[in-house]
Scaffold this motif. Structure first.
Motif, PDB file in Angstrom:
ATOM      1  N   LEU A 196       6.092  -6.874  12.905  1.00 18.99           N
ATOM      2  CA  LEU A 196       6.428  -7.802  13.985  1.00 18.99           C
ATOM      3  C   LEU A 196       6.345  -7.027  15.299  1.00 18.99           C
ATOM      4  O   LEU A 196       6.625  -5.825  15.326  1.00 18.99           O
ATOM      5  N   PRO A 197       5.971  -7.708  16.397  1.00 15.74           N
ATOM      6  CA  PRO A 197       5.840  -7.003  17.680  1.00 15.74           C
ATOM      7  C   PRO A 197       7.202  -6.754  18.334  1.00 15.74           C
ATOM      8  O   PRO A 197       8.199  -7.357  17.950  1.00 15.74           O
ATOM      9  N   GLY A 198       7.219  -5.873  19.328  1.00 17.99           N
ATOM     10  CA  GLY A 198       8.420  -5.647  20.121  1.00 17.99           C
ATOM     11  C   GLY A 198       9.344  -4.616  19.508  1.00 17.99           C
ATOM     12  O   GLY A 198       8.980  -3.914  18.562  1.00 17.99           O
ATOM     13  N   ALA A 199      10.550  -4.532  20.059  1.00 16.42           N
ATOM     14  CA  ALA A 199      11.535  -3.551  19.600  1.00 16.42           C
ATOM     15  C   ALA A 199      12.930  -4.107  19.843  1.00 16.42           C
ATOM     16  O   ALA A 199      13.142  -4.924  20.735  1.00 16.42           O
ATOM     17  N   LEU A 200      13.885  -3.640  19.017  1.00 17.04           N
ATOM     18  CA  LEU A 200      15.285  -4.023  19.183  1.00 17.04           C
ATOM     19  C   LEU A 200      16.024  -2.853  19.804  1.00 17.04           C
ATOM     20  O   LEU A 200      16.112  -1.778  19.204  1.00 17.04           O
ATOM     21  N   MET A 201      16.545  -3.059  20.998  1.00 18.59           N
ATOM     22  CA  MET A 201      17.192  -1.969  21.720  1.00 18.59           C
ATOM     23  C   MET A 201      18.700  -2.163  21.748  1.00 18.59           C
ATOM     24  O   MET A 201      19.212  -3.194  21.355  1.00 18.59           O
ATOM     25  N   ARG A 202      19.395  -1.120  22.233  1.00 19.57           N
ATOM     26  CA  ARG A 202      20.845  -1.198  22.376  1.00 19.57           C
ATOM     27  C   ARG A 202      21.237  -2.461  23.153  1.00 19.57           C
ATOM     28  O   ARG A 202      20.594  -2.818  24.142  1.00 19.57           O
ATOM     29  N   ASN A 203      22.285  -3.158  22.683  1.00 17.11           N
ATOM     30  CA  ASN A 203      22.765  -4.350  23.372  1.00 17.11           C
ATOM     31  C   ASN A 203      22.992  -4.041  24.852  1.00 17.11           C
ATOM     32  O   ASN A 203      23.552  -2.984  25.180  1.00 17.11           O
ATOM     33  N   ALA A 204      22.583  -4.972  25.708  1.00 19.38           N
ATOM     34  CA  ALA A 204      22.683  -4.721  27.151  1.00 19.38           C
ATOM     35  C   ALA A 204      24.121  -4.439  27.566  1.00 19.38           C
ATOM     36  O   ALA A 204      24.369  -3.669  28.477  1.00 19.38           O
ATOM     37  N   GLY A 205      25.095  -5.043  26.883  1.00 19.68           N
ATOM     38  CA  GLY A 205      26.503  -4.830  27.220  1.00 19.68           C
ATOM     39  C   GLY A 205      27.116  -3.617  26.541  1.00 19.68           C
ATOM     40  O   GLY A 205      28.327  -3.411  26.628  1.00 19.68           O
ATOM     41  N   ILE A 206      26.283  -2.845  25.843  1.00 17.80           N
ATOM     42  CA  ILE A 206      26.656  -1.619  25.132  1.00 17.80           C
ATOM     43  C   ILE A 206      27.513  -1.870  23.877  1.00 17.80           C
ATOM     44  O   ILE A 206      27.393  -1.175  22.884  1.00 17.80           O
ATOM     45  N   ASN A 207      28.376  -2.905  23.900  1.00 20.57           N
ATOM     46  CA  ASN A 207      29.281  -3.123  22.775  1.00 20.57           C
ATOM     47  C   ASN A 207      28.575  -3.642  21.529  1.00 20.57           C
ATOM     48  O   ASN A 207      27.567  -4.337  21.614  1.00 20.57           O
ATOM     49  N   PHE A 208      29.147  -3.302  20.377  1.00 17.33           N
ATOM     50  CA  PHE A 208      28.773  -3.937  19.113  1.00 17.33           C
ATOM     51  C   PHE A 208      29.250  -5.384  19.211  1.00 17.33           C
ATOM     52  O   PHE A 208      30.375  -5.646  19.631  1.00 17.33           O
ATOM     53  N   VAL A 209      28.388  -6.330  18.846  1.00 14.81           N
ATOM     54  CA  VAL A 209      28.757  -7.743  18.922  1.00 14.81           C
ATOM     55  C   VAL A 209      28.888  -8.288  17.511  1.00 14.81           C
ATOM     56  O   VAL A 209      27.948  -8.199  16.721  1.00 14.81           O
ATOM     57  N   CYS A 210      30.058  -8.822  17.164  1.00 13.40           N
ATOM     58  CA  CYS A 210      30.315  -9.321  15.820  1.00 13.40           C
ATOM     59  C   CYS A 210      31.064 -10.644  15.926  1.00 13.40           C
ATOM     60  O   CYS A 210      32.281 -10.649  16.079  1.00 13.40           O
ATOM     61  N   ARG A 211      30.344 -11.757  15.904  1.00 11.51           N
ATOM     62  CA  ARG A 211      30.986 -13.072  16.009  1.00 11.51           C
ATOM     63  C   ARG A 211      29.957 -14.157  15.704  1.00 11.51           C
ATOM     64  O   ARG A 211      28.764 -13.874  15.582  1.00 11.51           O
ATOM     65  N   ASN A 212      30.446 -15.389  15.600  1.00  6.41           N
ATOM     66  CA  ASN A 212      29.515 -16.509  15.457  1.00  6.41           C
ATOM     67  C   ASN A 212      28.872 -16.809  16.804  1.00  6.41           C
ATOM     68  O   ASN A 212      29.561 -16.780  17.817  1.00  6.41           O
ATOM     69  N   VAL A 213      27.568 -17.067  16.788  1.00  5.34           N
ATOM     70  CA  VAL A 213      26.910 -17.439  18.045  1.00  5.34           C
ATOM     71  C   VAL A 213      26.147 -18.751  17.845  1.00  5.34           C
ATOM     72  O   VAL A 213      25.791 -19.118  16.729  1.00  5.34           O
ATOM     73  N   GLN A 214      25.925 -19.430  18.950  1.00 10.23           N
ATOM     74  CA  GLN A 214      25.147 -20.657  18.941  1.00 10.23           C
ATOM     75  C   GLN A 214      23.667 -20.306  19.076  1.00 10.23           C
ATOM     76  O   GLN A 214      23.273 -19.566  19.977  1.00 10.23           O
ATOM     77  N   LEU A 215      22.874 -20.850  18.148  1.00  9.47           N
ATOM     78  CA  LEU A 215      21.430 -20.639  18.190  1.00  9.47           C
ATOM     79  C   LEU A 215      20.741 -21.980  18.355  1.00  9.47           C
ATOM     80  O   LEU A 215      21.216 -22.991  17.844  1.00  9.47           O
TER      81      LEU A 215
END
Lengths: 223, 77
Positions: free
Chosen positions: A99-118
């Motif tokens: 797959l193209p692209g890359a996954l980088m460190r979250n912009a907010g630096i924090n680990f994010v662990c929760r339900n999100v709306q997609l």
């Protein structure tokens, strides 16, 4: 539906993904160790699970992408076998060049662990046909490196070809154009940061991830 | 023979780690830091006959992700 889940040292969602494959298809998935170089014959789908393969050494997914089994996964993907990479699996698929692209460190630096709306950005992919177009769903994320980035030309191509399958409907990790999940050019490989396998049972807080697996299953039942 | 590989994020790629370091420096009272970019150094101990092309291939195939990173090779004799 015949499935396999790849297990790397440091995978921690491999069993959750196996449960999802078993629940939806009624068939027991094969668990395949990263050091193996062969996949079982006749697979319909391969799951590359979440976790912290190789302790995220060098870059998330970098070591796993070069492990022996990934050559077999790349060959299978080229033959049209469906591949789903979730979280660390998405990172591994980008590192492996599937797959193209890359996954980088979250912009907010924090680990994010929760339900999100997609939002379901394209419900015509192999993995999203059981959703309504534009439907909003709630699925958990749990990642430190989920900030999807690619050059503008690649992003435009992904959008133009309908290859953005899922998009965040809220601020999560700084991903370009809020991309949460993309498919490859031939449409048989998906990478996504959210965890649909953690949202297939109401007792675990939601079932919005279930239809992603239903979508895949429907392809192999009608085919 | 040793070689040092400097892996850095491409210009324009957001570097949250660099931003955090920048913020911490400011918190310690260091003014006048305009920007911080973090990278990594990888030191290789190589067979003496290892060619430049081989080191370059190591960088492209594994040590750097050229989608987001640049690399520079320094031979240490």
């Amino acid at each position: 539906m015949k499935s396999a889940v790849i297990v790397f040292p440091g995978s921690n969602c491999d069993r959750d993904l196996a449960v999802a494959f078993r629940e939806i298809s009624g068939q027991e998935p094969a668990m395949v160790w990263h050091g193996d170089s062969k996949l079982p014959d006749g697979l319909d789908i391969i799951g590359v699970p979440g976790g912290f393969s190789y302790g995220d050494y060098l870059r998330s997914g970098a070591m796993a992408a070069r492990s022996p089994i990934m050559r077999a996964v790349a060959d299978a993907a080229a033959r049209g076998v469906a591949v789903i990479g979730i979280c660390n699996g998405f990172q591994i698929l980008t590192e492996a060049g599937l797959l193209p692209g890359a996954l980088m460190r979250n912009a907010g630096i924090n680990f994010v662990c929760r339900n999100v709306q997609l939002g379901v950005a394209n419900n015509q992919t192999l993995f999203t046909t059981a959703y309504e177009a534009g439907e909003a769903i709630s699925v958990p994320v749990a990642h430190h490196d989920g900030n999807y980035q690619a050059d503008t030309e690649t992003l435009d191509r992904l959008e133009g070809e309908g290859r953005v399958a899922l998009r965040y409907l809220e601020t999560v990790n700084g991903s370009a154009r809020n991309i949460a999940g993309i498919v490859n050019e031939s449409g048989n490989v998906i990478g996504m940061m959210p965890h649909p396998e953690r949202a297939i049972d109401a007792r675990h807080g939601g079932t919005d991830g279930r239809r992603l697996f239903d979508s895949i299953l429907s392809r192999f039942v009608t085919a | 023979m040793k070689a040092r590989i400097f892996v850095t994020l491409k210009p324009g790629v957001l570097d949250p780690q660099g931003k955090a370091i920048h913020h911490a420096l400011a918190g310690l009272g260091f003014d006048g830091v305009n920007d911080v970019r973090a990278g990594k150094v990888i030191e290789l101990d190589l067979a003496d006959d290892t060619g430049d092309a081989a080191i370059d291939e190591m960088c492209r195939k594994l040590l750097a992700n050229t989608v987001i990173e640049n690399y520079r090779i320094e031979r240490l004799g």
